[in-house]
Design a protein around this motif. Structure first.
Motif: not given
Length: 120
Positions: A44-45, A90-96, A101-110
């Motif tokens: 989703l992110g 072309m400049a990078a447009q990171p999406f994945l 990185e946003e989900e990683k701490p939530k995953f570890e805690e979960g």
């Protein structure tokens, strides 16, 4: 079309899970649910961050599950790495990676909570 994939191994998680008795049905279910939840959150992110011209790249971002502890999230478009990492023209447009990185701490805690709950 070949799937462009990025493999990410969170240090310590595999070692921790390797010491856990995954023959316990309650624990297997808890771990599988957390992996699934986090994989779908990353998908989703990534879709929310993905630059859109035609929508093909965004629509190609899928999740494939492998066993209890494994999921592969990524786009199926061959040009996805060029968008994610950029090129000399072309400049990078990171999406994945930002979604991961946003989900990683939530995953570890979960995962930690899921293991603790299943151990009760």
């Amino acid at each position: 079309m070949p799937k462009t994939s990025i493999t990410i191994d969170i240090k310590g998680v595999r070692e921790t899970l390797g010491r856990i008795d995954l023959t316990n049905a309650k624990l297997r279910k808890a771990v599988k649910e957390q992996v699934g939840k986090s994989a779908l959150n990353i998908q989703l992110g990534a879709k929310q961050r993905c630059p859109v011209r035609t929508g093909a790249l965004r629509n190609s971002i899928t999740v494939d599950f492998y066993g209890i502890m494994s999921a592969q999230i990524g786009p199926h478009m061959p040009y996805a790495p060029y968008v994610e990492f950029g090129t000399r023209k072309m400049a990078a447009q990171p999406f994945l990676f930002p979604a991961f990185e946003e989900e990683k701490p939530k995953f570890e805690e979960g995962l930690k909570k899921a293991i603790e709950e299943a151990a009760k």
